[in-house]
Design a protein around this motif. Structure first.
Motif, mmCIF file in Angstrom:
data_model
loop_
_atom_site.group_PDB
_atom_site.id
_atom_site.type_symbol
_atom_site.label_atom_id
_atom_site.label_comp_id
_atom_site.label_asym_id
_atom_site.label_seq_id
_atom_site.Cartn_x
_atom_site.Cartn_y
_atom_site.Cartn_z
ATOM 1 N N ARG A 1 15.999 70.739 -50.440
ATOM 2 C CA ARG A 1 16.547 70.923 -51.787
ATOM 3 C C ARG A 1 17.844 71.697 -51.652
ATOM 4 N NH1 ARG A 1 11.287 72.328 -54.123
ATOM 5 N NH2 ARG A 1 10.803 70.600 -55.505
ATOM 6 N N ASP B 1 21.051 73.357 -54.059
ATOM 7 C CA ASP B 1 21.540 73.580 -55.424
ATOM 8 C C ASP B 1 22.644 74.631 -55.412
ATOM 9 O OD1 ASP B 1 21.832 73.355 -58.140
ATOM 10 O OD2 ASP B 1 19.762 73.867 -58.639
ATOM 11 N N ILE C 1 8.631 67.812 -53.252
ATOM 12 C CA ILE C 1 9.619 66.912 -53.845
ATOM 13 C C ILE C 1 8.976 65.563 -54.100
ATOM 14 C CG2 ILE C 1 11.723 65.614 -53.307
ATOM 15 C CD1 ILE C 1 12.728 68.268 -51.993
ATOM 16 N N MET D 1 20.600 70.151 -59.042
ATOM 17 C CA MET D 1 19.763 70.238 -57.828
ATOM 18 C C MET D 1 19.681 68.870 -57.148
ATOM 19 S SD MET D 1 16.191 72.119 -57.314
ATOM 20 C CE MET D 1 15.455 71.401 -58.776
ATOM 21 N N GLU E 1 17.800 66.596 -54.219
ATOM 22 C CA GLU E 1 16.568 66.573 -53.421
ATOM 23 C C GLU E 1 16.574 65.433 -52.409
ATOM 24 O OE1 GLU E 1 13.406 68.805 -56.285
ATOM 25 O OE2 GLU E 1 13.618 66.642 -56.631
#
Ligand SMILES: Cc1ncc(C[n+]2csc(CCOP(=O)(O)OP(=O)(O)O)c2C)c(N)n1
Ligand SMILES: Cc1ncc(C[n+]2csc(CCOP(=O)(O)OP(=O)(O)O)c2C)c(N)n1
Ligand code: SF4
Ligand code: SF4
Ligand code: SF4
Ligand code: SF4
Ligand code: SF4
Ligand code: SF4
Ligand SMILES: [Mg+2]
Ligand SMILES: [Mg+2]
Lengths: 398, 89, 182, 293, 398, 293, 182, 89
Positions: free
Chosen positions: G52, G54, G64, G1, G3
């Motif tokens: 975000r 992913d 975040i 992931m 951020e």
């Protein structure tokens, strides 16, 4: 101590008298059946010079509670009266009064909620505000209505509490029914309930404060917790003040009052005026040898899980009688009784009975039926229908 | 800002405590006054939404802790005694 | 427990009668209740009011379905409502009329009559077409039911009736004396 | 304390947008009312930007309860003070935006008027629900694009005229009702004083441009406030005892400017065609005639 | 079948799009953070000619729901959006809409209740109307928000149901957060959701009817029962319609969705957006060998006691996570879970965790903590504190 | 069907008190509006006495939702009909008592006006909350004893003047606002028609005495309705497009009767002294001068 | 992931930038989220926006706190907010400035710079004092982060930016080319 | 009155069904009309709150099922064609 005075009065007059003896400063109110005799009586007291207070004849219940909030925030002892649609209309302001920690007292004439419109006894109105942060007291009879008003002020204003409180009396069954009551002497009430002086602050140009701040996520949960903790602390304080009241005025109050419960197999749990009829039914059944008891819920908020477990912890069956319905679940009292017992090793089988909606009568025979149904569940060990409606007229069902 | 203890019901007993929050950081343009030009008419003072203008003996000055740089004072000054300048970094 | 039902019309004071009766009994250290019919009816519509009297504490909170006694303030109601509805076997009924009880047949109910209208008008309580009979019938009640003293009725009248105390008390007394059928 | 050293009763550090007309309005009003005052405030920009715990921009006692009830909370305060100290020298001020006055708070206000509480209600009018992001209010003028009355293929923006709130207030027969504008500080100050001196409820409708919602430069705020008056879009008047048929216009521009000048400076009106502008001009002309200029 | 279209949109845009695809006739609405983007988007659709509907820009939420009632009673498909104080202000009208059996749909941006005022995520607003007779659906993500709007109309308007419904999406966490969603094609939605034609009656001069009768004690309880029965019948209907939706659109919904529950010892019960984070926490803990599962409540009203018992009947511990608080008792979901299990021979130990009030974050570590606490209770066989608050900032407590 | 055979749209068998002015008002209004109408009704005597399940006195479609929202329920109906059949020939009537209009329903009404729904709101004014037992309303006139403004040692009854509701309504710039009275049936009928014909919201303030609440004989109802007008206590007028400064008085008695005649017939005023009556007379005189008679 | 955090001022379009970035990634079949700082701040106040990205479905619903990368739209913020707050160890930071990355020291964060203001103004996006840089910085992001293609950024711009599509896309491209530090 | 079956939401599909409820029983005084005197001005018809007056060919008549005996018709009849009499028992 002054002598108590015997009177025959309607329930609304009893709560109004309780209020008057408590010397409120401001009473904003809006009429709604079946609570209207309360503001009427207060108006009369003021018109006749028997009460030195300001009555605000607001244009709606939303404004009634708003004016209560304003008045209480400057340190006035404040009360109002309402019911049903009126309580629903002030729903928003109920949460705000509690969140602002203002010890406002409301006399309620419990009544059903629209639709269909119906003006008769039912607990839906106050039950639907059980999350609002108000304490809730329910009277079985007019004497209790009178006493609980005084008690409500005293408890609400206790420095350790500072939360608003409702005193519910059932529509018509109490509000419009004359019963004999004993009215305490003014000087005794004055002693029991000293003038209100807000310990947490008030609106005053001499010492400016801001009430009703914005609570960002950094503080909101702690503020709510603080408020909730105040409620969680009340049981002891209520017990203490109930005791003091009994000492002074000779009448005994409990958050839950057990009746013939010691050796009971099955207990009926009731709230409000139905308790009387239930007691009569219990007496009858006891005569017949049934081991049945009765528990009367006087304080619904905070919910007295502790006492309930003491009283009903050893019985086989608990019949929770709800004068309200949360469609898609069941009765509100039932849910909380279940919550009280869910983690107990031993817990009674629980049946939930929905009764008396919109002024439907609740007869002795109905309590007998509830008892029988609970007994059957206990005997078979099975609760087939946890929620049952009692005293239905099958003929009119479509 | 560091967090503080809550109060009962969130009652705030510190009037004017917003001053702890410096809104000067919002600014991208900064006002400057030409004290010579200023006739101390106080139009800027009256109009400033942020109370960021202080009166001095014979002119005005800015409280840059709070001035958000809106430019109203520059615009409203009748004698053009105020100019907005890009905030230096 | 003794249960009482009053029949009248909106504005005739049936509710006050029930309240006054309960207060009188309360003065005798009885437990009491009194209440109107729980309805939304308007002025002019037939109304009923109720009272319960007991030596013991009254627990029951339902309305009254099987009264021991029924009191009819206004004879015009006889055709409109079933005044004996639910009346206990062997129950009593007091009618405000100049007629004799024998002129009525309400099954096994014992009928008493009292000319409350005349008594009221004689005492200056209302007019022929609009007599205020609620205090008079209480006198009759006291005599017929026998469970509440006329003195206490009179004291309760003083508390509950806003005007003409003496006249009202006198009406109660006269009705007490003149009820037919006892 | 000399006039110059008086404490500002709305402290700096509040979080209104740069150039917010409400800031100017509030400083003026609070300083004029003075410290012996208690205020209620409805939910809205003013409240949200001045009361975030643990800070407050208020130097006078303030209570915020909800959005629709500034006037009824104030009524409770007034009655309580009257009951408890029976003097009543404290000014009771009730603040709300246009949303909290014209729309959701209107009943509470009307009730307060009718019951004759000694409360001055002040409406900060920025012509939309700004705190929630520029939604249409009954104060929004014809043609303004807002987020719930957006311009579009089938929409010219708001299609209804502004609700004549001050006239409606005055029609309640209250002792004092007036319109004011942050472009005219002295007029505003005078009206604050008259409102507070009135024996009973008073209403002040204060016009306060909002750079964020009207989409104009933050430095244009005062200029627009003035233009609204100079063009006749917003008329400054006062009426005593409900006398709306014989009200007092407190400022008449020597020559009325064309509304276009006012409209063109604001992006909320950017989509309007000449025809629309003409229509607006015509309506303003008619209204001004009514008011006698 | 038309193709679904991928989009990245905020939660409010998703519910607005769900509404638009459902072709509402009338949308009375009043702005309130965090639901306001809904009416804004609807306004834009109408202004741009993408939706042929009438939006009423009412002056308050009480009037919003009142106008919904009027519009629905003439047979219009009707929806609105609200949150928090707005829902509280329409409290009275919620009961009335349900009592009148009007299938109105409301998109909610769940938010905390004043005081203190707070605009962030919290379920108190809709929980406090759980008695109103509305169905309640909660979305975990924007896709669910979109789908549940369409589903809500379909279920609400079902002839066997005829009850209003709320679709809750958490304030900011969903309402203002952009996520990817698949939007169904209009023709498919049209097929799934035929035009609304009230089967029970509508206001029409051709065939005059009276809506909103006075329900005297002779009829009220039966009328309420009739309404309650409609709610009690919905679970099957919901399941049926969820199935049909899955068939058509490929997305699966359940009243409660279990996740890794088959062999779980302890289950976390969650509602709304927190479920995602909880799932991540469960995955982590599973990696570490903990036998933990997750149950997501999508339908809170009617409360799915049946499914809950199926899913959690055999586990040792159930951690009920409530984003609301009823001061003087605990969380609302907890009470009903207790109600579901109270008469079961076997029931999990239950812990109630109060979390995320007023936008307080709920981290993975918080779910781990809840798990640990529940595990400890299971191990010791004792629940010392049934209700615990999680992620409190002790430093700011007074 | 001849005029004579027209079906009564308020059926007999309703449960209003004998001699209730609302009965006369409603029969007149509904019959004039005709069957192509849809009505909303606020909680109050009218609703409670006509809708108890399983009976209804209404021959036209009716909806009752709550006390404060007759106007907003009507707004929903109007918008839905406009949206769905786009013709809009059906009359939409919104009924409420004085409580449901002056007080608790006032905001819903004001919002309906402002949004310009094609709805006629009719206020049945009996000067108190009658359904709940004669409580004070902002419609209650000075001096009237009600259960929440009772006469008493320290009270002369209601101590505030009647809220000028029709003027306030008209100040909303609605196309039609009028006062009417059941003593003047033809005037009332005309106004019903004008209100329904208006292009947009209309307001009718209908004066309807209540024998129970005013405590007069049931046969006095019409006489009192007429006396209210003949004494100048209640003035019959109409105003178009918000033009309250130039309104049209539709009936002027040749000679105004003294208010005493009106007051003396009602027990709610029985406690008033001569001084009070003089004060009332003076106020009526002033008002009448304003209205030009 | 992955951020991302953007820093800007109210009205500078940080939120649109985050949304546009998430849409670009969505076009690459990634799961995405983007959101503003959940606050009540007003125009002019410093704001932040987040995204975000992913490959897997994103479950997490918190804000975040530990971004992989931070993008600063307005250098005047550097003194006002701690732009590296929570930045992951070895994280990246993109600054809108004409200066060279070497002129900055943000601990172990790798600094990249791009003169987004000049690029914006050159493309007619805003003025020197009020440049619209949110599309330009996305170009820089694409280059620096390397997990979202510049083509998809451009497509997303077309969808999310209301006006001047070509200019905005060009700005992104130029920033992609001219970011310093890669 | 005997009870009936409920309907969904209590919707009443029988307009005018209040006529099932005879309010004549509320009456203590009964109006009588002198058809000879009546000039058929219909004032009584217009004013009757209960719709208990029916028009006949050349006069009016009372619907005693509903007349509550208020006396308005007697009072308002311009030619005194109506008198209220005590209701016989
Ligand atoms: C009952 C209720 N509905 C809606 C809201 C949401 N809300 C808060 S402030 C606001 C708008 C305020 O507008 P206005 O009164 O004009 O003040 P402004 O922010 O424009 O200064 C709204 C819609 C609320 N707080 N309470
Ligand atoms: C929210 C709410 N508050 C109070 C009531 C109680 N209530 C019902 S009708 C009524 C009075 C009605 O007065 P008005 O509108 O003047 O009509 P009237 O009965 O006098 O004809 C009141 C107070 C209610 N139904 N709902
Ligand atoms: S407005 Fe200009 S001249 Fe006036 S005080 Fe300010 S700086 Fe000086
Ligand atoms: S720029 Fe704006 S905030 Fe700064 S001093 Fe001038 S008027 Fe005040
Ligand atoms: S949005 Fe408008 S009214 Fe609100 S703070 Fe900003 S400038 Fe002021
Ligand atoms: S109380 Fe008055 S208004 Fe109500 S029904 Fe009776 S007479 Fe009519
Ligand atoms: S009012 Fe008299 S004259 Fe006129 S129609 Fe009636 S009875 Fe005949
Ligand atoms: S007495 Fe009254 S109800 Fe009977 S007919 Fe005459 S006006 Fe009608
Ligand atoms: Mg505004
Ligand atoms: Mg009335």
């Amino acid at each position: 101590m002054g002598e108590q005075k015997g009177l025959t009065i309607q329930g609304n007059m009893a709560t109004a008298l309780g209020a008057k003896l408590s010397r409120p400063d401001v009473i904003p109110a809006y009429p709604i059946t079946p609570s209207t005799l309360f503001p009427e009586k207060i108006s009369e007291y003021i018109a006749d010079g028997e009460l030195d207070a300001s009555m605000i004849r607001v244009e709606s219940e939303h404004s009634a509670m708003s004016a209560c909030i304003g008045a209480s925030a400057v340190g006035a002892r404040t009360c109002t009266a309402s019911a049903s649609q009126g309580i629903a209309l002030m729903h928003e302001m109920l949460f705000i009064a509690a969140g602002m920690r203002l010890p406002i007292v409301m006399a309620v004439g419990n009544r059903a909620m629209s639709a269909p419109i119906n003006i008769w006894a039912d607990h839906q109105d106050t039950m639907a505000s059980r999350d609002s942060g108000w304490m809730q007291f329910y009277a079985e009879k007019n004497q209790e209505g009178l006493d609980l008003m005084i008690l409500a002020f005293r408890i609400a204003e206790d420095e350790r509490v500072l939360l608003p409180a409702m005193v519910g009396i059932d529509g018509f069954v109490l509000t419009h029914t004359v019963e004999g009551v004993q009215a305490p002497a003014q000087e005794d009430v004055d002693e029991f309930l000293p003038p209100y002086d807000p310990p947490h602050g008030k609106l005053d140009p001499e010492e400016p404060m801001t009430f009703g701040s914005l609570g960002t996520p950094e503080y909101y949960q702690e503020l709510k917790y603080d408020q909730t903790k105040a409620m969680d602390n009340t049981p002891e304080i209520i017990d203490e003040i109930f005791d003091e009241f009994e000492e002074k005025f000779g009448r005994n109050y409990n958050r839950i009052t057990p009746y013939r419960c010691e050796d009971a197999d099955i207990i009926l749990l009731t709230m409000g005026s139905m308790t009387g009829t239930a007691r009569a039914a219990v007496d009858e059944m006891r005569e017949e040898g049934e081991k049945v008891g009765l528990a009367k819920l006087t304080v619904f908020r905070p919910f007295p899980s502790d006492l309930l477990k003491e009283i009903a912890g050893d019985v086989h069956g608990l019949a929770v009688v709800d004068r309200n319905i949360s469609p898609g679940f069941g009765g509100a009292v039932f849910a909380e009784c279940a919550g009280a017992f869910i983690n107990e090793k031993k817990s009674p089988l629980m049946k939930n009975f929905i009764v008396g909606l919109g002024g439907r009568e609740i007869f002795k025979k109905n309590f007998r039926e509830m008892y029988e149904k609970t007994k059957k569940a206990v005997e078979t060990g099975k609760v087939e229908k946890p929620v049952e409606w009692i005293n239905m007229d099958e003929d009119v069902m479509r | 800002m560091s967090k503080v203890k809550i109060t009962i019901a969130g009652i705030n007993k510190k009037p004017g405590s917003s001053k702890e929050y410096k809104t000067g950081g919002w600014r991208t343009m900064k006002p400057e006054v030409d004290v010579e030009k200023c006739i101390r008419c106080l139009q800027c003072f009256d109009y400033c939404p942020d109370g960021a203008i202080k009166k001095t003996e014979d002119a005005i000055e800015f409280d840059l802790d709070y001035c958000k740089g809106c430019g109203i004072c520059e615009r409203e000054c009748p004698v053009e005694a105020i100019v907005m300048k890009v905030e230096e970094k | 427990m003794y249960e009482v039902r009053f029949h009248g019309r909106g504005g005739q004071g049936a509710v006050t009668a029930a309240h006054t009766l309960s207060e009188a009994a309360f003065r005798e250290d009885k437990d009491v209740q009194s209440f109107p019919m729980f309805g939304v009816e308007r002025r002019g519509a037939p109304v009923a009011a109720f009272a319960r009297i007991d030596e013991k504490e009254i627990d029951i909170k339902t309305q009254i379905y099987e009264p021991d006694i029924v009191i009819v303030l206004d004879m015009s109601l006889i055709d409109v409502v079933d005044v004996t509805d639910g009346l206990k076997e062997g129950g009593k009924i007091i009618l405000n009329t100049a007629k004799d009880p024998s002129e009525f047949d309400f099954g096994d109910a014992t009928v008493y009559t009292v000319n409350a209208t005349k008594i009221a008008v004689d005492n200056g309580l209302g007019t022929e077409t609009n007599p205020i009979v609620n205090t008079a019938v209480l006198g009759a009640y006291s005599r017929v039911a026998g469970n509440v003293k006329i003195e206490n009725i009179k004291k309760a009248i003083e508390n509950n009736v806003p005007v003409k105390h003496e006249e009202n008390k006198k009406a109660a007394e006269q009705a007490y004396e003149n009820v037919i059928g006892v | 304390m000399s006039e110059d050293e008086k404490k500002e009763l709305l402290a700096s550090g509040h979080r209104m947008c740069a150039g917010c007309g409400e800031g100017t309005a509030m400083r003026t009003i609070l300083n004029e009312a003075g410290p012996n005052s208690i205020a209620t405030v409805a939910t809205g920009c003013l409240e949200v930007t001045t009361t975030a715990f643990p800070q407050t921009a208020w130097e006078i006692p303030l209570i915020h309860a909800a959005f629709e009830n500034a006037a009824s909370v104030a009524a409770g305060i007034e009655s309580a003070l009257k009951q408890m100290d029976k003097k009543g020298e404290t000014n009771i001020l009730s603040f709300a935006g246009d949303g909290g006055t014209f729309d959701i708070g209107f009943q509470a206000l009307s009730g307060m008027f009718e019951r004759k509480h000694n409360v001055t209600h002040i409406c900060l009018d920025n012509e939309a629900y700004m705190n929630t992001g520029i939604q249409r209010c009954s104060s929004t003028p014809y043609g303004a694009s807002t987020t719930t009355s957006p311009k579009g293929k089938y929409s010219i923006g708001e299609d209804r005229p502004k609700k004549p709130i001050a006239r409606i207030a005055s029609a309640h027969d209250i002792p004092y009702a007036a319109t004011a504008c942050i472009g005219y500080i002295n007029d505003l100050k005078k009206k604050v004083n008259k409102a507070l001196e009135a024996d009973g409820p008073a209403f002040l409708h204060v016009f306060a441009p909002c750079p964020t919602g009207w989409r104009h430069g933050s430095s244009d705020t005062i200029e627009l406030a003035k233009l609204a008056v100079e063009t006749g879009v917003f008329v400054l008047w006062e009426a005593e005892d409900g006398n709306i048929c014989d009200l007092n216009v407190t400022y008449k521009p020597k020559e009325r400017k064309p509304v276009e000048e006012y409209l063109k400076k604001q992006r909320r009106f950017a989509h309007l065609t000449e025809e629309h502008i003409e229509k607006i001009q015509k309506e303003v002309d008619e209204k001004c005639e009514e008011y006698g200029f």
